[in-house]
Each structure stands twice: as C-alpha cells, then as structure tokens.
Design an enzyme around this catalytic site. Structure first.
Site, PDB file in Angstrom:
ATOM      1  N   ASP A  20      17.339  27.409  -2.012  1.00 18.14           N
ATOM      2  CA  ASP A  20      15.983  27.903  -2.252  1.00 18.14           C
ATOM      3  C   ASP A  20      15.847  29.339  -1.758  1.00 18.14           C
ATOM      4  OD1 ASP A  20      13.351  27.833  -3.041  1.00 18.14           O
ATOM      5  OD2 ASP A  20      12.620  26.827  -1.243  1.00 18.14           O
ATOM      6  N   ASN A  68      11.539  22.094 -12.309  1.00 21.15           N
ATOM      7  CA  ASN A  68      11.872  23.476 -12.671  1.00 21.15           C
ATOM      8  C   ASN A  68      11.677  23.763 -14.166  1.00 21.15           C
ATOM      9  OD1 ASN A  68      14.618  23.821 -10.257  1.00 21.15           O
ATOM     10  ND2 ASN A  68      12.454  24.376 -10.047  1.00 21.15           N
TER      11      ASN A  68
HETATM   12  C1  FPP Z   1      15.508  28.244  -5.971  1.00 14.73           C
HETATM   13  O1  FPP Z   1      15.025  29.530  -5.722  1.00 14.73           O
HETATM   14  C2  FPP Z   1      16.653  28.218  -6.848  1.00 14.73           C
HETATM   15  C3  FPP Z   1      16.691  27.629  -8.075  1.00 14.73           C
HETATM   16  C4  FPP Z   1      15.537  26.971  -8.700  1.00 14.73           C
HETATM   17  C5  FPP Z   1      17.900  27.598  -8.909  1.00 14.73           C
HETATM   18  C6  FPP Z   1      19.228  27.676  -8.213  1.00 14.73           C
HETATM   19  C7  FPP Z   1      20.114  28.428  -9.100  1.00 14.73           C
HETATM   20  C8  FPP Z   1      21.154  29.206  -8.729  1.00 14.73           C
HETATM   21  C9  FPP Z   1      21.626  29.300  -7.352  1.00 14.73           C
HETATM   22  C10 FPP Z   1      21.882  30.036  -9.723  1.00 14.73           C
HETATM   23  C11 FPP Z   1      22.743  29.362 -10.701  1.00 14.73           C
HETATM   24  C12 FPP Z   1      23.277  28.029 -10.336  1.00 14.73           C
HETATM   25  C13 FPP Z   1      24.551  27.637 -10.504  1.00 14.73           C
HETATM   26  C14 FPP Z   1      24.958  26.258 -10.123  1.00 14.73           C
HETATM   27  C15 FPP Z   1      25.550  28.527 -11.000  1.00 14.73           C
HETATM   28  P1  FPP Z   1      13.522  29.834  -6.141  1.00 14.73           P
HETATM   29  O2  FPP Z   1      13.567  30.456  -7.485  1.00 14.73           O
HETATM   30  O3  FPP Z   1      12.704  28.607  -6.041  1.00 14.73           O
HETATM   31  O4  FPP Z   1      13.108  30.857  -5.049  1.00 14.73           O
HETATM   32  P2  FPP Z   1      11.639  31.102  -4.463  1.00 14.73           P
HETATM   33  O5  FPP Z   1      11.213  29.812  -3.834  1.00 14.73           O
HETATM   34  O6  FPP Z   1      11.851  32.186  -3.458  1.00 14.73           O
HETATM   35  O7  FPP Z   1      10.786  31.515  -5.602  1.00 14.73           O
END
Ligand code: FPP
Length: 255
Positions: A20, A68
């Site tokens: 996250d 998501n």
């Molecule tokens: C959360 O950060 C992250 C995600 C919803 C997606 C995770 C994806 C990756 C790490 C990239 C690609 C994945 C792979 C397996 C190659 P957020 O967007 O919720 O962050 P925030 O809470 O700060 O908005």
C-alpha cells in the site's frame, strides 16, 4: 547484503504482503499515481528476489483487490498493463530461479490478454520447486469465504460430506489457499492499520508487521527489518509462555 543477525533457520514459511502507498508516494513527489505503481513494481521484484535468496518458501502479494475495480478506469487500465508486462518479463526469470507462480482471486474478471499472460506464466512455472509466489488478483477474503461455503454446502447437499464432519481442515481445504500454509507474517506498508479484505480465514495466528514506509520505498533493507522483527516475536498460539519449550517461529497450529 548484510543480514545483521537474521537467523536463517527461523524464517517465516509464508510471508504475505499488503502493498500500500503507491499513490501517496507519487503525490509526495508531484507525480501521477501510475508512477507510484511503476515504482511499486520494482519493490515487488526486490521482495521476490530476496525471499528466493533467503529460502522463504511462500510469498503472497495482494496486487489487486475486488474493490480496486472501482478505481478510475485509467488507473485500472494502467495497473493491468503493469501486471501483464511484469508477468511477461518475469516469467523467464521465474523459470531460471525455480519460482512457481500461483494466482488466487476472481481471475476471470481480468482483461483477456492479462488473463492469458497470467495463465501462461502459471502453467509454465507449475513444476518449479524453489519457491511459490502467490499473486492475489481481483481477490477478496470475504469472496473466498463465500465460495468456500458454497462448495462445502454443495458437497453436504450431495451427501459427499456430513454436516457434523465439517471442521477447520475441511474449510481450509475449500479455500483458494488450500495448497499453501497459513501466513506466518503479514506485512502492510503505508501505516494503515487494517486488513482490507485480504486473507481473513488464513491469519488467526499470523504475526502482523505494519510499517509507515510506502510500498515503492519498501526494498531489501525494509524487508530485512520486518523479518528481524518477526524473529523477535514470541509466538504462543494461545498457549502460555511456560508451555513453549522450543521456538515456534514458523510452526503453525495445525501444519
Ligand atoms: C496500493 O497503493 C497498491 C495497489 C492497489 C496495487 C499494487 C500494485 C503494484 C505494486 C504494481 C504492480 C503489481 C505487480 C504484481 C507487478 P495505493 O494505490 O492504494 O496507494 P495509496 O493508498 O497511497 O493511494
């Protein structure tokens, strides 16, 4: 890297990670959210490589939750693109390093080209024995439980199992995670104190490690800190300190 006292004989058997903070990482730098996800992908590589080097047998990554799908279309599209690219690029590396890929979640919601790339990678790596990486994609802990209940109820209705015989083992055997042990350690980045519909049934005695570090900054050093902290914990699985005669670092209750 200097492992500073990490005891290789007491590593978690299964590490699960809620990745996250990609969006916040990007905002803090005046960049778009996608750039955060792109950097987050490099952290995925770092934890997979380090887990493989250390000999941690199972690593689960919460890459995309059912919730998501509700994000802006462009962000979902970009995440799917990053995932597809990651799978295509990493597949040969997984083969070289004996990594088996598993996917859990409602994968049929993924766009067809992503699903195809995912299925290709899962199939190609299915016999690898060095380590298992579990990607939770379009995953929801509650969905997993709902599908388990449907499957068990169906079997009971068909007479394949008696209601009195339904126990923890039967339930675990009908979850999507049936072939993997419960996590010993669950890491969450970005400081949020919640499980966000990730593993629900699977974590009764999992050690939780929550760090304020944002996922794109979570690399080898941060991972090492989490593993060192795990080794400082005394796992009692509901018993008393006195009953614990041996370190229970990665020994589950039933497994
Ligand atoms: C959360 O950060 C992250 C995600 C919803 C997606 C995770 C994806 C990756 C790490 C990239 C690609 C994945 C792979 C397996 C190659 P957020 O967007 O919720 O962050 P925030 O809470 O700060 O908005």
């Amino acid at each position: 890297m200097n492992l500073r006292g990490l005891d290789k004989s007491r590593l978690p058997r299964h590490v699960a990670i809620i990745m996250d903070g990609n969006g916040r990482w990007a905002r803090l730098r005046g960049k778009g959210r996608i750039e955060g996800h792109r950097r987050g992908r490099a952290s995925v590589r770092a934890v997979v490589e380090m887990s493989r080097k250390l000999g941690i047998p199972y690593l689960s990554l919460y890459a995309f939750s059912t919730e998501n799908w509700l994000r802006p279309k462009e962000e979902v599209h970009a995440l799917m693109g990053l995932l597809e690219h990651y799978l295509a690029v990493e597949q040969p590396k997984m083969m070289r390093h004996g990594i088996r890929l598993l996917a859990i979640g409602d994968k049929y919601r993924l766009p067809p080209p992503v699903l195809r790339t995912l299925e290709r990678a899962v199939k190609a790596t299915q016999k690898n024995q060095g380590m298992t990486v579990v990607l939770a994609l379009s995953y929801s802990g509650r969905d997993d439980i709902v599908r388990m209940v449907q499957a068990v109820a169906r079997e009971a209705k068909e007479g394949a199992c008696a209601i009195e015989d339904i126990n923890e083992e039967v339930i675990s055997a009908h979850m999507e995670t049936r072939s993997i042990p419960d996590p010993d350690l669950l890491i969450r980045t970005s400081g949020e104190m919640r499980i966000s519909n990730f593993f629900l049934w699977q974590i009764p005695y999992t050690e939780l490690y929550i760090t304020p570090t944002l996922w794109p900054d979570f690399r080898e050093e941060e991972y090492l800190q989490a593993l060192l902290e795990f080794q400082r914990r005394r796992r009692r699985f509901g018993r008393t300190d006195e009953q614990i005669t041996q370190p229970l670092c990665s020994v589950g209750r039933n497994r």
